[in-house]
Structures are given as C-alpha cells and as structure tokens.
Design a protein around this motif. Structure first.
Motif: not given
Length: 270
Positions: A134-138, A142-149, A240-253
């Motif tokens: 996961e760290e290598h793919l990140r 330059l983004r969070e890897p998908l589970d499929s990747e 938007v990008s997956q990274m932006q979605v992740s940031r939105i979810l963190r802010t919401v939670m």
C-alpha cells in the motif's frame, strides 16, 4: 543475569567487533569441557557478555502492544538457547548466529501472543505485506491505491485485502475504561443498555449534525454509507479525485463526532 548492561551501540558490526572476541574463547572452552559446573559458569559468562544484544533487539519491538519486560524475557531466553547451540569456528561468529535466532523468537512470540483476537495465520502474514504494498503504490500512483490494485499487485482477491485490513483491529484491544471526548468511557455504553430515550436523543442529535453539513458533504455521506459506493466511485460521481473524497469524509466524520460529543456533554450517561 541481573547485571546492568553496558552502554549500547545497536549495530551488528559494533557487536561483532566488541562481543565476539570476548565470547569466542569462552565458547571454545565450553565446547571442550564436560564438567557441568564449569559449563554452567562459562554459559552464564557468555550470556552476560551478549545480554546487550538481546535487550537491544527486544527494544526494536517496543510500543506494539506487548510489555517491555515480556519482550526482554523472550529475547534473553532465546539468547541462552543460542549460546547452548553455538559451535565456535563455524559460521561468521556468535553474534551472526545469535541475533537471527533472537529476532526469530521475538517474531514468533508476536505471532502467537501479540493478538488480542488472533486471526488465521494466513491473514497475520498478509497484513504486513499489504501495508508495504500500500505504501509502495501510494508513492508510485501519488494517490491512495484501490483495493483492486492492491489485490492485483499481491496476487490475491479483494476480499483478502478487506480481511487483512480488518484483522489489524484484533492486534490490540481497546480499553473499556479509556475516556472519550465526553468524559465517559466505552464501558459506560457497552455495559449499560441504552434506554429508548437515549436512542431517540442520539438519533435526533445525529440528524441535527447531518443537517448542518453542506450539500456536497451530505451527498458524499449518503453515497458512502447508504449507497455503499467506494471512494473512487464517489469521486467519479461528483467529479473529484479519490483523495478529495477521502478528505471530505474525514471532515464529515470529525464534524459528526464533535456534534455527538457535545450532545453527550449536555446529556451525560447516568
């Protein structure tokens, strides 16, 4: 073995240059004699000399959920076993022989005793591989890897990826007495059944907190937890990008937790 160890320089080359010259003559005498008293004395001297190695290797595994005293005990016991098995003149010296043995015992101890809820060994071994990939793919994507990747990179299924992530939660149990933001603890809620009134208050507090979110935050919240879309799918849906979605979810939670914590402070558990 209660003697205080000397100042450590935890590198293999240092140990080999300072400890091996002291251990080798003693190991040769230990191998040559059959007198049990002499052998016991020589073995104790070897272990005392090499004790800093065992303690330093044990310290590499600190802060992972196992007491320091237990780690030292495992490492020192492994050192004694290594000293009894060592044959001078074979291999690259005592430290080169003992250090891998001690490290192996520490890793086995974590595997067998380090889990609050022990998952299958397959998942235990997969978890560090997943974290590394996961760290290598990140870095490469330059983004969070998908589970499929991740699954494709490790030649496993996406279900395996999910199970490996979930099993990490069983490594260290959360304390029931640990205080939360409201000043109460998990035991207050887990061990006391909430009343109907409390459920209603919580639901109303959550509804009020959700209404305070902006339109896009509410949409992301619904797509993730109602429609059960992945972050990548949500990103495609709202542009938007997956990274932006992740940031939105963190802010919401964070916002929802804060709102519920404030509600708990206003209505503490009896």
């Amino acid at each position: 073995m209660a003697a205080a160890p000397p100042t450590l320089v935890p590198t293999s080359s240092h140990w080999q240059h300072t400890i091996d010259p002291q251990v080798e003559p003693l190991a040769e005498r230990w191998a040559a004699t059959r007198d049990p008293v002499v052998r016991a004395d020589l073995l104790e001297r070897i272990v005392l000399i090499a004790l800093p190695v065992a303690d330093a290797l044990a310290r590499r595994y600190r802060f992972r959920g196992i007491e320091d005293d237990d780690l030292e005990q495992v490492a020192r016991t492994a050192l004694v076993r290594a000293a009894t098995r060592y044959r001078p003149g074979q291999g690259h010296g005592f430290i080169a022989f003992a250090a891998p043995s001690i490290t192996g015992e520490l890793k086995r101890w974590f595997r067998d005793h380090g889990w609050a809820v022990r998952p299958p060994r397959r998942l235990q071994e997969l978890r560090p591989l997943l974290a590394g990939e996961e760290e290598h793919l990140r870095h490469s994507l330059l983004r969070e890897p998908l589970d499929s990747e991740l699954a494709r990179a490790l030649d496993i299924t996406e279900d395996d990826v999910t199970e490996a992530r979930v099993c990490a939660a069983g490594y260290q149990a959360a304390s029931l007495d640990a205080p939360n933001a409201a000043g109460t603890s998990l035991a207050d809620r887990a061990l006391v059944a909430p009343s109907v009134c409390e459920w209603i208050e919580t639901r109303e507090a959550l509804r009020w907190a959700v209404e305070r979110l902006d339109r896009r935050q509410r949409l992301v919240l619904r797509l993730r937890f109602v429609d059960d879309l992945t972050q990548a799918e949500i990103g495609l849906r709202i542009g938007v990008s997956q990274m932006q979605v992740s940031r939105i979810l963190r802010t919401v939670m964070t916002s929802l937790r804060s709102a519920l914590a404030q509600e708990d402070l206003q209505h503490p558990v009896a």
